[in-house]
Design a protein around this motif. Structure first.
Motif, mmCIF file in Angstrom:
data_model
loop_
_atom_site.group_PDB
_atom_site.id
_atom_site.type_symbol
_atom_site.label_atom_id
_atom_site.label_comp_id
_atom_site.label_asym_id
_atom_site.label_seq_id
_atom_site.Cartn_x
_atom_site.Cartn_y
_atom_site.Cartn_z
ATOM 1 N N ALA A 9 0.840 -1.185 0.000
ATOM 2 C CA ALA A 9 0.000 0.000 0.000
ATOM 3 C C ALA A 9 0.859 1.213 0.000
ATOM 4 O O ALA A 9 0.612 2.169 -0.721
ATOM 5 N N HIS A 10 2.000 1.145 0.753
ATOM 6 C CA HIS A 10 2.919 2.247 0.819
ATOM 7 C C HIS A 10 3.497 2.525 -0.539
ATOM 8 O O HIS A 10 3.529 3.664 -1.016
ATOM 9 N N GLY A 11 3.892 1.377 -1.181
ATOM 10 C CA GLY A 11 4.460 1.510 -2.557
ATOM 11 C C GLY A 11 3.450 2.131 -3.483
ATOM 12 O O GLY A 11 3.774 3.027 -4.235
ATOM 13 N N GLN A 12 2.229 1.704 -3.318
ATOM 14 C CA GLN A 12 1.191 2.215 -4.213
ATOM 15 C C GLN A 12 0.967 3.685 -3.973
ATOM 16 O O GLN A 12 0.870 4.465 -4.887
ATOM 17 N N MET A 13 0.969 3.982 -2.658
ATOM 18 C CA MET A 13 0.740 5.372 -2.312
ATOM 19 C C MET A 13 1.843 6.213 -2.861
ATOM 20 O O MET A 13 1.608 7.275 -3.442
ATOM 21 N N LEU A 14 3.119 5.671 -2.740
ATOM 22 C CA LEU A 14 4.244 6.422 -3.262
ATOM 23 C C LEU A 14 4.081 6.645 -4.753
ATOM 24 O O LEU A 14 4.300 7.728 -5.285
ATOM 25 N N GLU A 15 3.658 5.544 -5.422
ATOM 26 C CA GLU A 15 3.483 5.647 -6.873
ATOM 27 C C GLU A 15 2.465 6.728 -7.200
ATOM 28 O O GLU A 15 2.682 7.576 -8.050
ATOM 29 N N GLU A 16 1.361 6.652 -6.427
ATOM 30 C CA GLU A 16 0.298 7.631 -6.743
ATOM 31 C C GLU A 16 0.755 9.038 -6.462
ATOM 32 O O GLU A 16 0.506 9.963 -7.219
ATOM 33 N N MET A 17 1.533 9.129 -5.347
ATOM 34 C CA MET A 17 2.034 10.454 -5.005
ATOM 35 C C MET A 17 2.939 10.962 -6.105
ATOM 36 O O MET A 17 2.905 12.107 -6.521
ATOM 37 N N GLN A 18 3.812 10.020 -6.617
ATOM 38 C CA GLN A 18 4.740 10.373 -7.694
ATOM 39 C C GLN A 18 3.964 10.837 -8.914
ATOM 40 O O GLN A 18 4.284 11.859 -9.517
ATOM 41 N N ALA A 19 2.858 10.014 -9.198
ATOM 42 C CA ALA A 19 2.062 10.365 -10.399
ATOM 43 C C ALA A 19 1.438 11.735 -10.236
ATOM 44 O O ALA A 19 1.440 12.557 -11.151
ATOM 45 N N MET A 20 0.970 11.984 -8.990
ATOM 46 C CA MET A 20 0.343 13.282 -8.751
ATOM 47 C C MET A 20 1.365 14.409 -8.872
ATOM 48 O O MET A 20 1.097 15.466 -9.424
ATOM 49 N N GLU A 21 2.605 14.083 -8.299
ATOM 50 C CA GLU A 21 3.701 15.047 -8.374
ATOM 51 C C GLU A 21 3.953 15.386 -9.820
ATOM 52 O O GLU A 21 4.068 16.557 -10.230
ATOM 53 N N ASP A 22 4.041 14.364 -10.689
ATOM 54 C CA ASP A 22 4.318 14.545 -12.125
ATOM 55 C C ASP A 22 3.235 15.412 -12.771
ATOM 56 O O ASP A 22 3.520 16.319 -13.548
ATOM 57 N N GLU A 23 2.016 15.002 -12.350
ATOM 58 C CA GLU A 23 0.847 15.722 -12.923
ATOM 59 C C GLU A 23 0.964 17.193 -12.625
ATOM 60 O O GLU A 23 0.813 18.031 -13.482
#
Ligand code: ADP
Ligand code: MG
Length: 474
Positions: A9-23
């Motif tokens: 979940a942490h990894g996923q959250m990180l991924e999502e955070m990264q995606a949001m960061e990119d966005e």
């Protein structure tokens, strides 16, 4: 498991955070580059406006300048206008003055030419003689009859229009006059030769034109003529009207006429209310030695209609005065007196000329045929006045000191039109018919003697002898 789940979940959250960061970064980048583009466009606009402003400035400057100079001009305009008007006015004034002085000069030259013309005209007339004698031969008419009596006794010279030959009692006699009009000469031909004389009365000369000759020789035809073919009287007045009209720009003229008759040495006014009344010829009381006829009617004439009326009245009065007009007119002198008075408007100069047109009484020798009573008296009066006319012309042409004007009413009346620098024309009328040849001889002798008097120095006059009387002529 839990931990693995957390890890994931942490990894996923990180991924999502990264995606949001990119966005977020991408959106920022996009906004930035859009802002940059807009910024550039604004900059470019600004630059355009700036260059526009830069070019507008000098235009504005010139506009301001123009405006200022216009304002100055408008302020100065009235002054300028006044100045221009003043100079134009003075230029026009100068031009007018120049034209005026040129005009004055022309007028002076014109007057000099006029005087010169008058002098030349006088000289010409003097050279030709102030007294001229013409002959006119009428055509053979029905009244002359037929046969030998009606044959022509007169012949002409083809090369010399001043000569004519008369055969009388088998002999040929030649006469030289100033000019001879043969039967074919028209009224125009005759008038052409006398018109200079007629117009000279506009210049202030007195002129006499006489028609002389036996009854039936054409005196009245030459002077009065017919309605279709008028003679000298009518033509002279027409010419005077035309000449006067031509000079109307500078001159005021008044033409007036009198019509009179001399019968048995009595002068009568044919335009007056009392044509039977005898008129007297008197000296002007002003001491000018001029003659005048108190009571002689003068009609002012301005047109051909006027003169026709005057002639008509003259005829009517003459006809009511006598029982037989034809007889009466052959035994009396008919006078048409035309007076031309002129005023030169520019100089105030006045002229007055008189044209006397005289249809003389018949020159035939009535006295010889044993006439009695009134017929004899008439004949004596005619003889007397025609010889008096011959005497006067003789004395004038030979420059005699004494001219016997007072010997007849006619010469006395015409005294001031026969003397001085007056001009006289004697038109001697003859009939060509054989039966009239002795009267024709008499008339031509009269003509030749009037003409042949030498115009010479006064000292010569003694040699010339005296003028023969009418009886001696016969
Ligand atoms: P006078 O007046 O001398 O007695 P007239 O003038 O009456 O003579 O002329 C006599 C006649 O001769 C008239 O009938 C006239 O018309 C005619 N006559 C005179 N002269 C001419 C002419 N030149 N041409 C044509 N007819 C003429
Ligand atoms: Mg007549």
């Amino acid at each position: 498991l839990y931990e693995a789940e957390l890890e994931r979940a942490h990894g996923q959250m990180l991924e999502e955070m990264q995606a949001m960061e990119d966005e977020k970064n991408r959106a920022i980048e996009e906004a930035f580059s859009r802002a940059q583009v807009e910024m550039r466009a604004v900059h470019e606009n600004l630059a355009g406006v700036r260059t526009n402003l830069l070019t507008l400035q000098p235009a504005l400057r010139t506009l301001t300048n123009d405006y200022n100079s216009l304002k100055r001009q408008v302020r100065d305009f009235p002054l300028l206008l006044q100045e221009t008007l003043r100079s134009a006015r003075s230029e026009i004034g100068q031009a007018i003055e120049e034209v005026n002085s040129a005009n004055r000069e022309l007028l002076r030259k014109y007057r000099r030419e006029l005087q010169l013309r008058k002098k030349c005209h006088n000289e010409l007339v003097r050279l030709k003689g102030n007294i001229r004698v013409f002959g006119r031969v009428r055509p053979i008419t029905k009244e002359d009859g037929v046969g030998a009596e009606a044959a022509s006794a007169v012949t002409f010279d083809a090369d010399d229009d001043a000569v004519l030959h008369l055969s009388h009692k088998g002999k040929q006699v030649s006469f030289e006059l100033d000019k001879v009009f043969p039967p074919k000469a028209t009224q125009e031909d005759v008038f052409r030769e006398v018109q200079a004389l007629v117009t000279s009365c506009i210049d202030g000369y007195n002129v006499c034109i006489f028609a002389y000759g036996q009854t039936g020789a054409g005196k009245t035809y030459t002077m009065e003529g017919t309605a279709a073919n008028p003679g000298i009287n009518q033509r002279a007045l027409r010419l005077l009207f035309a000449e006067v009209r031509g000079k109307a720009a500078d001159w005021d003229y008044a033409i007036s006429v009198s019509v009179a008759e001399i019968y048995n040495e009595a002068l009568r006014d044919l335009l007056g209310k009392e044509p039977q009344e005898k008129l007297e010829i008197k000296l002007c009381p002003d001491g000018s030695r001029q003659l005048y006829v108190p009571g002689l009617t003068e009609f002012r004439v301005q047109s051909v209609e006027d003169i026709n009326k005057v002639f008509e009245l003259g005829h009517v009065n003459r006809a009511t005065e006598c029982t037989n007009l034809n007889e009466r007119s052959s035994r009396s002198h008919a006078l048409l007196i035309v007076t031309v008075r002129g005023l030169d408007r520019s100089t105030g100069l006045r002229t007055a000329g008189k044209l006397n047109l005289v249809d003389l009484a018949g020159s035939e020798r009535v006295g010889r045929s044993g006439a009695e009573g009134s017929r004899l008296r008439e004949a004596q009066h005619i003889n007397k006045s025609l010889s008096a006319l011959g005497d006067v012309i003789y004395a004038l042409r030979s420059r005699q000191g004494h001219v016997p004007f007072r010997n007849s009413k006619l010469t006395y009346l015409l005294q001031d039109s026969l003397s001085g620098d007056s001009k006289t024309l004697m038109m001697v009328q003859v009939s060509p018919a054989e039966k009239n040849s002795s009267e024709t001889l008499c008339s031509l002798k009269f003509a030749e003697r009037v003409r042949s008097v030498e115009l010479g120095p006064v000292s010569r006059k003694a040699e010339l002898g005296s003028w023969p009387s009418q009886e001696q002529l016969e």
